[in-house]
Write a protein that holds these residues in place. Sequence first.
Motif, PDB file in Angstrom:
ATOM      1  N   TYR A   8       0.848  -1.198   0.000  1.00 19.62           N
ATOM      2  CA  TYR A   8       0.000   0.000   0.000  1.00 19.62           C
ATOM      3  C   TYR A   8       0.878   1.241   0.000  1.00 19.62           C
ATOM      4  O   TYR A   8       2.080   1.180   0.290  1.00 19.62           O
ATOM      5  CB  TYR A   8      -0.951   0.009   1.220  1.00 19.62           C
ATOM      6  N   SER A  28       6.960  -1.513  14.746  1.00 20.26           N
ATOM      7  CA  SER A  28       6.864  -2.488  13.646  1.00 20.26           C
ATOM      8  C   SER A  28       7.778  -3.679  13.880  1.00 20.26           C
ATOM      9  O   SER A  28       7.369  -4.822  13.674  1.00 20.26           O
ATOM     10  CB  SER A  28       7.224  -1.819  12.317  1.00 20.26           C
ATOM     11  N   ARG A  30       8.821  -4.886  16.657  1.00 27.60           N
ATOM     12  CA  ARG A  30       8.272  -5.681  17.765  1.00 27.60           C
ATOM     13  C   ARG A  30       7.020  -6.436  17.318  1.00 27.60           C
ATOM     14  O   ARG A  30       6.921  -7.652  17.494  1.00 27.60           O
ATOM     15  CB  ARG A  30       7.947  -4.723  18.931  1.00 27.60           C
ATOM     16  N   ILE A  66      -2.622  -0.262  11.111  1.00 25.87           N
ATOM     17  CA  ILE A  66      -1.833   0.768  10.424  1.00 25.87           C
ATOM     18  C   ILE A  66      -2.736   1.884   9.878  1.00 25.87           C
ATOM     19  O   ILE A  66      -2.412   3.064   9.980  1.00 25.87           O
ATOM     20  CB  ILE A  66      -0.987   0.125   9.286  1.00 25.87           C
ATOM     21  N   GLN A  68      -5.407   2.991  10.993  1.00 32.96           N
ATOM     22  CA  GLN A  68      -5.949   3.837  12.070  1.00 32.96           C
ATOM     23  C   GLN A  68      -4.936   4.893  12.511  1.00 32.96           C
ATOM     24  O   GLN A  68      -5.270   5.796  13.270  1.00 32.96           O
ATOM     25  CB  GLN A  68      -6.293   2.994  13.307  1.00 32.96           C
TER      26      GLN A  68
HETATM   27  P1  FAD Z   1       3.182   1.420  20.601  1.00 33.27           P
HETATM   28  O1  FAD Z   1       4.335   0.848  19.843  1.00 33.27           O
HETATM   29  O2  FAD Z   1       3.197   1.255  22.081  1.00 33.27           O
HETATM   30  O3  FAD Z   1       3.075   2.964  20.239  1.00 33.27           O
HETATM   31  C1  FAD Z   1       4.238   3.718  20.263  1.00 33.27           C
HETATM   32  C2  FAD Z   1       3.906   5.189  20.072  1.00 33.27           C
HETATM   33  O4  FAD Z   1       3.504   5.396  18.723  1.00 33.27           O
HETATM   34  C3  FAD Z   1       2.771   5.704  20.906  1.00 33.27           C
HETATM   35  O5  FAD Z   1       3.213   6.144  22.150  1.00 33.27           O
HETATM   36  C4  FAD Z   1       2.301   6.867  20.076  1.00 33.27           C
HETATM   37  O6  FAD Z   1       3.150   7.993  20.272  1.00 33.27           O
HETATM   38  C5  FAD Z   1       2.500   6.379  18.708  1.00 33.27           C
HETATM   39  N1  FAD Z   1       1.284   5.822  18.126  1.00 33.27           N
HETATM   40  C6  FAD Z   1       0.878   4.540  18.220  1.00 33.27           C
HETATM   41  N2  FAD Z   1      -0.244   4.381  17.537  1.00 33.27           N
HETATM   42  C7  FAD Z   1      -0.556   5.588  17.011  1.00 33.27           C
HETATM   43  C8  FAD Z   1      -1.622   6.051  16.209  1.00 33.27           C
HETATM   44  N3  FAD Z   1      -2.587   5.209  15.804  1.00 33.27           N
HETATM   45  N4  FAD Z   1      -1.624   7.357  15.846  1.00 33.27           N
HETATM   46  C9  FAD Z   1      -0.636   8.171  16.222  1.00 33.27           C
HETATM   47  N5  FAD Z   1       0.392   7.788  16.994  1.00 33.27           N
HETATM   48  C10 FAD Z   1       0.422   6.508  17.375  1.00 33.27           C
HETATM   49  N6  FAD Z   1       2.847  -1.304  12.942  1.00 33.27           N
HETATM   50  C11 FAD Z   1       3.118  -2.613  12.826  1.00 33.27           C
HETATM   51  O7  FAD Z   1       2.823  -3.372  13.749  1.00 33.27           O
HETATM   52  N7  FAD Z   1       3.709  -3.133  11.708  1.00 33.27           N
HETATM   53  C12 FAD Z   1       4.043  -2.355  10.644  1.00 33.27           C
HETATM   54  O8  FAD Z   1       4.609  -2.863   9.662  1.00 33.27           O
HETATM   55  C13 FAD Z   1       3.745  -0.957  10.724  1.00 33.27           C
HETATM   56  N8  FAD Z   1       4.016  -0.153   9.683  1.00 33.27           N
HETATM   57  C14 FAD Z   1       3.652   1.171   9.755  1.00 33.27           C
HETATM   58  C15 FAD Z   1       3.859   1.992   8.637  1.00 33.27           C
HETATM   59  C16 FAD Z   1       3.461   3.322   8.686  1.00 33.27           C
HETATM   60  C17 FAD Z   1       3.671   4.182   7.445  1.00 33.27           C
HETATM   61  C18 FAD Z   1       2.886   3.860   9.858  1.00 33.27           C
HETATM   62  C19 FAD Z   1       2.474   5.309   9.898  1.00 33.27           C
HETATM   63  C20 FAD Z   1       2.676   3.058  10.960  1.00 33.27           C
HETATM   64  C21 FAD Z   1       3.069   1.714  10.932  1.00 33.27           C
HETATM   65  N9  FAD Z   1       2.892   0.871  12.018  1.00 33.27           N
HETATM   66  C22 FAD Z   1       3.148  -0.467  11.920  1.00 33.27           C
HETATM   67  C23 FAD Z   1       2.470   1.401  13.333  1.00 33.27           C
HETATM   68  C24 FAD Z   1       1.020   1.164  13.570  1.00 33.27           C
HETATM   69  O9  FAD Z   1       0.252   2.099  12.875  1.00 33.27           O
HETATM   70  C25 FAD Z   1       0.713   1.299  15.086  1.00 33.27           C
HETATM   71  O10 FAD Z   1       1.087   2.576  15.525  1.00 33.27           O
HETATM   72  C26 FAD Z   1       1.474   0.285  15.893  1.00 33.27           C
HETATM   73  O11 FAD Z   1       1.348  -0.998  15.324  1.00 33.27           O
HETATM   74  C27 FAD Z   1       0.934   0.314  17.313  1.00 33.27           C
HETATM   75  O12 FAD Z   1       1.724  -0.536  18.057  1.00 33.27           O
HETATM   76  P2  FAD Z   1       1.495  -0.594  19.620  1.00 33.27           P
HETATM   77  O13 FAD Z   1       0.026  -0.786  19.883  1.00 33.27           O
HETATM   78  O14 FAD Z   1       2.415  -1.618  20.150  1.00 33.27           O
HETATM   79  O15 FAD Z   1       1.821   0.878  20.070  1.00 33.27           O
END
Ligand code: FAD
Length: 146
Positions: A8, A28, A30, A66, A68
């Motif tokens: 995507y 990511s 983790r 992601i 969200q």
């Molecule tokens: P944590 O790791 O505990 O969150 C860490 C910090 O990230 C939070 O304290 C906050 O500051 C921030 N955060 C978390 N969620 C959000 C949110 N929804 N909006 C704004 N800030 C936030 N996750 C994956 O698991 N695998 C992937 O491959 C992956 N790729 C991503 C690619 C992109 C382009 C983006 C933008 C995000 C990606 N993520 C990915 C992150 C994903 O969107 C979530 O934020 C994440 O998986 C949440 O993990 P967690 O619940 O353990 O939060």
Amino acid sequence: MSLTRLIYVSTITSEFSLGDIDKILESSYRRNSANNISGALYFSTRYFMQYLEGDRADLEETYARIIQDRRHANCIVYELEPIEKREFEDWSLAYIPQSESLRSLNSRFMQSAQFNPYDIPQQNVFAFILELKAYLPRVYLEGLTC
Ligand code: FAD
């Protein structure tokens, strides 16, 4: 287990700052390791392109999380396809920042050297990812010398 790839693209929002890259990668690494997901994330100044591979249910759960994420928007899925083998099996998420050596690759797949993933024809997106993969070691070396 139904091995699947997901590709995507998305655009950063006003909630994104450069420091978020490290947080996104930490989450990511983790989460993807725990879910047996591998892949790559290409980031330019405004855009993301992400390739993920793993069990289809795990991919769908991850992608639902992601999209969200308020740090990016305009997510468009280019591919959600069954696959025979992984391309990034050694990487829970290979991070590929924009670099000088990638400008010629951008030019071949888009209309300009500037990365805009919305300009890549859908049928060429996987080929672009495979070429990115070939650039990986060089991109990392450039990063080390900067
Ligand atoms: P944590 O790791 O505990 O969150 C860490 C910090 O990230 C939070 O304290 C906050 O500051 C921030 N955060 C978390 N969620 C959000 C949110 N929804 N909006 C704004 N800030 C936030 N996750 C994956 O698991 N695998 C992937 O491959 C992956 N790729 C991503 C690619 C992109 C382009 C983006 C933008 C995000 C990606 N993520 C990915 C992150 C994903 O969107 C979530 O934020 C994440 O998986 C949440 O993990 P967690 O619940 O353990 O939060």
